[in-house]
Write an enzyme that holds these catalytic residues in place. Structure first.
Site, short mmCIF file in Angstrom:
data_model
loop_
_atom_site.label_atom_id
_atom_site.label_comp_id
_atom_site.label_asym_id
_atom_site.label_seq_id
_atom_site.Cartn_x
_atom_site.Cartn_y
_atom_site.Cartn_z
N ASN A 10 0.88 -1.18 0.00
CA ASN A 10 0.00 0.00 0.00
C ASN A 10 0.91 1.22 0.00
O ASN A 10 1.45 1.59 1.04
CB ASN A 10 -0.90 -0.02 1.25
CG ASN A 10 -1.71 1.25 1.39
OD1 ASN A 10 -1.81 2.05 0.45
ND2 ASN A 10 -2.30 1.45 2.57
N LYS A 12 0.18 4.21 -0.33
CA LYS A 12 -0.47 5.42 0.19
C LYS A 12 -0.19 6.59 -0.77
O LYS A 12 -0.02 6.36 -1.96
CB LYS A 12 0.00 5.69 1.62
CG LYS A 12 -0.18 4.44 2.50
CD LYS A 12 -0.08 4.71 3.97
CE LYS A 12 -0.31 3.42 4.75
NZ LYS A 12 -0.29 3.62 6.20
N HIS A 97 -9.57 1.42 4.37
CA HIS A 97 -8.34 1.60 5.15
C HIS A 97 -8.64 2.57 6.28
O HIS A 97 -9.43 3.50 6.11
CB HIS A 97 -7.21 2.13 4.26
CG HIS A 97 -5.87 2.09 4.96
ND1 HIS A 97 -5.49 3.05 5.85
CD2 HIS A 97 -4.86 1.18 4.90
CE1 HIS A 97 -4.27 2.74 6.32
NE2 HIS A 97 -3.88 1.61 5.77
N GLU A 99 -7.17 5.00 7.40
CA GLU A 99 -6.95 6.41 7.06
C GLU A 99 -8.16 6.99 6.33
O GLU A 99 -8.46 8.18 6.47
CB GLU A 99 -5.65 6.55 6.24
CG GLU A 99 -4.43 6.32 7.15
CD GLU A 99 -3.18 5.80 6.44
OE1 GLU A 99 -3.14 5.82 5.19
OE2 GLU A 99 -2.26 5.37 7.16
N GLU A 168 -5.78 -4.41 10.42
CA GLU A 168 -4.78 -3.39 10.66
C GLU A 168 -5.13 -2.65 11.95
O GLU A 168 -5.98 -1.75 11.94
CB GLU A 168 -4.76 -2.38 9.50
CG GLU A 168 -4.41 -2.98 8.17
CD GLU A 168 -3.75 -1.96 7.26
OE1 GLU A 168 -2.70 -2.27 6.69
OE2 GLU A 168 -4.25 -0.83 7.14
N GLY A 174 1.69 3.05 10.59
CA GLY A 174 2.60 4.16 10.37
C GLY A 174 3.25 4.66 11.66
O GLY A 174 3.85 5.73 11.68
N SER A 212 2.59 -1.62 10.00
CA SER A 212 4.04 -1.62 10.20
C SER A 212 4.67 -3.01 10.08
O SER A 212 5.64 -3.33 10.76
CB SER A 212 4.40 -0.97 11.55
OG SER A 212 3.94 0.38 11.57
C1 3PY Z 1 0.88 0.17 7.40
O1 3PY Z 1 1.73 -0.67 7.13
O2 3PY Z 1 1.03 0.96 8.32
C2 3PY Z 1 -0.37 0.23 6.64
O3 3PY Z 1 -1.25 0.99 6.95
C3 3PY Z 1 -0.54 -0.65 5.48
O4 3PY Z 1 -1.76 -0.45 4.86
#
Ligand code: 3PY
Length: 250
Positions: A10, A12, A97, A99, A168, A174, A212
């Protein structure tokens, strides 16, 4: 035969024509020779999907979008339809997601509608679920992820085996914080049980861990029985890291 794991990047809101080309070429070079240990995909910002189509066509890496409209077509300024994604060869679209839930007000119902729209056009939705830190600390993790997945199950019905789920934990996105493999597995087991109540083939659904995941922690996460792959943020912007995560998915 056992289903291969899926490692999806991803990106982003990162990248440029030049950076993407260098990154993708380094990935493809690194993959030469051996049979990849996992299925792979890269989810890019919409303007770069044409570039990914030309770089990745015929390669072992699939590509996809990071969002898709819940609407079919028409007066929805700024939205991208699944038919458009199809034209550029997308196999996947991330939906919901955290976000997007956090910054763009996406509800469980909107996320489910997007998943449904993608499925109807033959694009696999990667449906994201996950709890915030406050929810985890309040002991609500299970209830939150179940509510989020239930919305998708309710909307897509028997097509549920065709989605990908990504767990997630929002506090691990992040932030450099990762759920321990045991913490992640516990939630994945809850999601698998929920799928098992909705379909006789719950193991056909990839349940990815995201938050992460990186080259250092991927192997221990991917060794868990209900972790079928990863949704990779920052580490998908580095060819060597992404390939190491793929290699650890055996
Ligand atoms: C991350 O790895 O922090 C993600 O949000 C992957 O989508």
């Amino acid at each position: 035969t056992k289903m291969k794991k899926l490692i999806a990047g991803n990106w982003k809101m990162n990248g440029s024509l030049a950076a993407n080309e260098a990154l993708v070429k380094a990935m493809l070079e690194g993959l030469q020779g051996a049979e990849p240990a996992a299925d792979m995909a890269l989810c890019a910002p919409a303007p770069y999907l044409a570039q990914l189509q030309s770089l990745l066509q015929g390669s072992p890496i699939a590509w996809g979008a990071q969002d898709v409209s819940a609407h079919e077509q028409g007066a929805y300024t700024g939205e991208v339809s699944v038919a458009m994604l199809k034209e550029f060869g997308c196999r996947y679209a991330i939906v919901g997601h955290s976000e997007r839930r956090q910054y763009h007000g996406e509800t469980d119902e909107v996320v489910a509608a997007k998943a449904q729209r993608a499925l109807a056009a033959g694009v696999t939705p990667i449906v994201c679920v996950g709890e915030t830190l406050a929810q985890r600390e309040a002991g609500e993790t299970e209830a939150v992820v179940k509510r989020q997945l239930a919305a998708a199950i309710h909307t897509v019905g028997h097509c549920i085996t065709e989605i990908v789920v990504a767990y997630e934990p929002v506090w691990a996105i992040g932030t450099g914080k990762t759920a321990t493999p045991e913490m992640a597995q516990a939630v994945h087991a809850v999601l698998r049980a929920q799928l098992a109540a909705a379909t006789t083939h719950p193991k056909r659904v990839h349940i990815l861990y995201g938050g992460s995941m990186n080259a250092a922690n991927a192997a221990s996460l991917l060794a868990q029985p209900d972790i079928d792959g990863g949704l990779i943020g920052g580490a998908s912007l580095k060819a060597a890291d992404f390939l190491q995560i793929v290699a650890s998915a055996r």
